[in-house]
Design a protein around this motif. Structure first.
Motif, PDB file in Angstrom:
ATOM      1  N   ASP A  60       0.355  -0.955  -0.146  1.00 38.53           N
ATOM      2  CA  ASP A  60      -0.180  -0.139  -0.104  1.00 38.53           C
ATOM      3  C   ASP A  60       0.909   1.479   0.148  1.00 38.53           C
ATOM      4  O   ASP A  60       1.438   1.694   1.462  1.00 38.53           O
ATOM      5  N   PHE A  63       2.322   4.999   2.659  1.00 37.49           N
ATOM      6  CA  PHE A  63       2.892   4.939   4.043  1.00 37.49           C
ATOM      7  C   PHE A  63       3.998   5.756   3.955  1.00 37.49           C
ATOM      8  O   PHE A  63       5.181   4.520   4.656  1.00 37.49           O
ATOM      9  N   GLU A  67       6.189   3.313   2.048  1.00 42.75           N
ATOM     10  CA  GLU A  67       6.228   4.213   0.569  1.00 42.75           C
ATOM     11  C   GLU A  67       5.416   4.992   0.706  1.00 42.75           C
ATOM     12  O   GLU A  67       4.848   4.815   1.022  1.00 42.75           O
ATOM     13  N   PHE A 100      -3.835  -1.967   1.573  1.00 41.95           N
ATOM     14  CA  PHE A 100      -3.834  -2.843   2.750  1.00 41.95           C
ATOM     15  C   PHE A 100      -4.513  -3.625   3.103  1.00 41.95           C
ATOM     16  O   PHE A 100      -3.137  -4.928   3.286  1.00 41.95           O
ATOM     17  N   SER A 118       5.286  -3.578   2.780  1.00 44.55           N
ATOM     18  CA  SER A 118       4.134  -2.273   3.559  1.00 44.55           C
ATOM     19  C   SER A 118       3.943  -1.970   5.044  1.00 44.55           C
ATOM     20  O   SER A 118       3.534  -2.218   5.657  1.00 44.55           O
ATOM     21  N   GLY A 119       4.967  -2.399   5.323  1.00 44.16           N
ATOM     22  CA  GLY A 119       5.388  -1.826   6.592  1.00 44.16           C
ATOM     23  C   GLY A 119       4.473  -2.303   7.443  1.00 44.16           C
ATOM     24  O   GLY A 119       3.766  -2.037   7.951  1.00 44.16           O
ATOM     25  N   THR A 121       3.633  -5.189   9.705  1.00 53.27           N
ATOM     26  CA  THR A 121       3.848  -5.527  11.731  1.00 53.27           C
ATOM     27  C   THR A 121       3.369  -7.161  11.420  1.00 53.27           C
ATOM     28  O   THR A 121       2.691  -7.813  10.427  1.00 53.27           O
ATOM     29  N   ARG A 126      -1.382 -12.977  12.081  1.00 49.91           N
ATOM     30  CA  ARG A 126      -0.521 -13.063  10.082  1.00 49.91           C
ATOM     31  C   ARG A 126      -0.082 -14.189  10.070  1.00 49.91           C
ATOM     32  O   ARG A 126       0.043 -14.683   9.003  1.00 49.91           O
ATOM     33  N   GLN A 165      -6.664   3.218   9.830  1.00 52.80           N
ATOM     34  CA  GLN A 165      -6.574   2.556   8.526  1.00 52.80           C
ATOM     35  C   GLN A 165      -7.006   0.985   8.553  1.00 52.80           C
ATOM     36  O   GLN A 165      -6.677   0.041  10.052  1.00 52.80           O
ATOM     37  N   THR A 168      -5.399  -2.724  10.178  1.00 51.37           N
ATOM     38  CA  THR A 168      -4.126  -2.452  10.484  1.00 51.37           C
ATOM     39  C   THR A 168      -3.864  -3.230  11.732  1.00 51.37           C
ATOM     40  O   THR A 168      -4.963  -2.960  12.522  1.00 51.37           O
ATOM     41  N   THR A 169      -2.864  -2.845  12.487  1.00 50.48           N
ATOM     42  CA  THR A 169      -2.630  -2.849  14.166  1.00 50.48           C
ATOM     43  C   THR A 169      -2.792  -1.589  15.077  1.00 50.48           C
ATOM     44  O   THR A 169      -3.209  -1.507  16.117  1.00 50.48           O
ATOM     45  N   ASP A 207       0.759   3.672  12.508  1.00 52.56           N
ATOM     46  CA  ASP A 207       1.963   3.864  13.005  1.00 52.56           C
ATOM     47  C   ASP A 207       3.091   5.435  13.264  1.00 52.56           C
ATOM     48  O   ASP A 207       2.711   5.901  12.190  1.00 52.56           O
ATOM     49  N   TYR A 234       8.682  -4.787  12.132  1.00 55.46           N
ATOM     50  CA  TYR A 234       8.070  -5.082  10.336  1.00 55.46           C
ATOM     51  C   TYR A 234       9.256  -6.400   9.956  1.00 55.46           C
ATOM     52  O   TYR A 234       9.649  -5.940  10.455  1.00 55.46           O
TER      53      TYR A 234
END
Ligand code: ARG
Length: 277
Positions: A60, A63, A67, A100, A118-119, A121, A126, A165, A168-169, A207, A234
């Motif tokens: 994604d 970010f 990226e 993402f 993609s940063g 975690t 996962r 987002q 995400t975490t 993040d 990451y």
């Protein structure tokens, strides 16, 4: 020869023949140690790629500084690191922009990209779906609000609209830690900050290094009101069907750490030395 003797020698011959086959089988399964690129001896035969000679990377790309798109070229810490890894493996690296939240399922489905950068975690739920390489960056969460807002703890945000987002975490943290939060999911972090600036959400959980970067040159009157030490790491995501690729990336990453390239890329994007391992 007695009957038992004959049976015994027959068995011995069978065992001998079988062991020769077993050895032969072993020898052919052993991947040839052919160099796949500069300074590496990773066996190419073990790495599965969608397009030969190419490492397709799902990300994604909204970010920064990990990226982001500069015109139609991806840039950032993850991009430089992935390019350096590609160089070690003798592979051309190509970034493909993806939302993402769909990165993991798209990787699992196969055919679109070989690796996620993609940063992302590394976390147990996962890891049930995909493999991760060794960690390459330590991160935390942050809360951003309009300047002048008071924030003393998550209780101040109880029942408030929280921009996150999707997938995400940061979203997971907000769900767990803010009582009765009205989570407002966005497809990327930049959209969440636009909503914060417009007053459509009361806070954004994201993040820390990315929020720091996004608010650096921002004149919309937003600020980081809290850093949340989640202690995230990451990693790059690889299909569970492709352990050879995970191993090859880990080896390249270790080489880049040892030869100073990793530190160079880290300094380029964060302006400081990487933390000691
Ligand atoms: N580190 C967080 C996570 O893994 C957020 C990553 C978002 N990355 C991105 N490129 N948008 O959930």
């Amino acid at each position: 020869m007695s009957r038992t003797g004959r049976v015994f020698s027959l068995l011995l011959v069978v065992a001998l023949i079988m062991s020769v086959f077993a050895l032969g089988g072993c020898a052919t399964e052993q991947p040839a140690e052919e160099p796949t690129g500069e300074g590496t001896t990773t066996p190419a035969s073990e790495i599965k790629l969608i397009e030969p000679g190419k490492l397709l990377v799902g990300s994604d790309t909204a970010f920064p500084p990990f990226e982001s798109m500069n015109g139609d070229v991806a840039e950032g810490f993850d991009v430089d690191l992935m390019n350096a890894i590609g160089e070690k493996l003798g592979l051309k690296v190509e970034f493909k922009t993806e939302i993402f939240d769909t990165l993991i399922s798209t990787l699992q489905a196969g055919g679109k990209f070989d690796v996620i950068a993609s940063g992302m975690t590394i976390k147990p739920d996962r890891q049930e779906l995909i493999d991760f390489t060794d960690p390459y960056y330590d991160s935390n969460q942050s809360i951003a609000m309009k300047k002048g807002s008071t924030y003393t703890g998550p209780e101040d945000l109880a029942g408030k609209k929280i921009g996150v987002q999707s997938g995400t975490t940061g979203e997971a943290w907000a769900k767990e830690s803010i009582k009765d939060a009205q989570l407002v999911p966005f497809k990327n972090a930049t959209d969440a900050f636009a909503a914060l600036a417009a007053g459509n959400v009361d806070a954004v959980v994201n993040d820390l290094p990315v929020t720091t970067e996004l608010l650096k040159q921002d004149d919309r009157g937003l600020e980081i009101v809290a850093q949340i030490p989640t202690g995230e790491q990451y990693g790059f995501g690889v299909s569970k069907d492709n352990p050879g690729l995970t191993a090859a990336i880990n080896k390249a990453l270790a080489e880049l750490k040892a030869d100073g390239t990793y530190a160079e890329i880290y300094k380029k994007w964060f302006g400081i030395e990487p933390p000691a391992e």
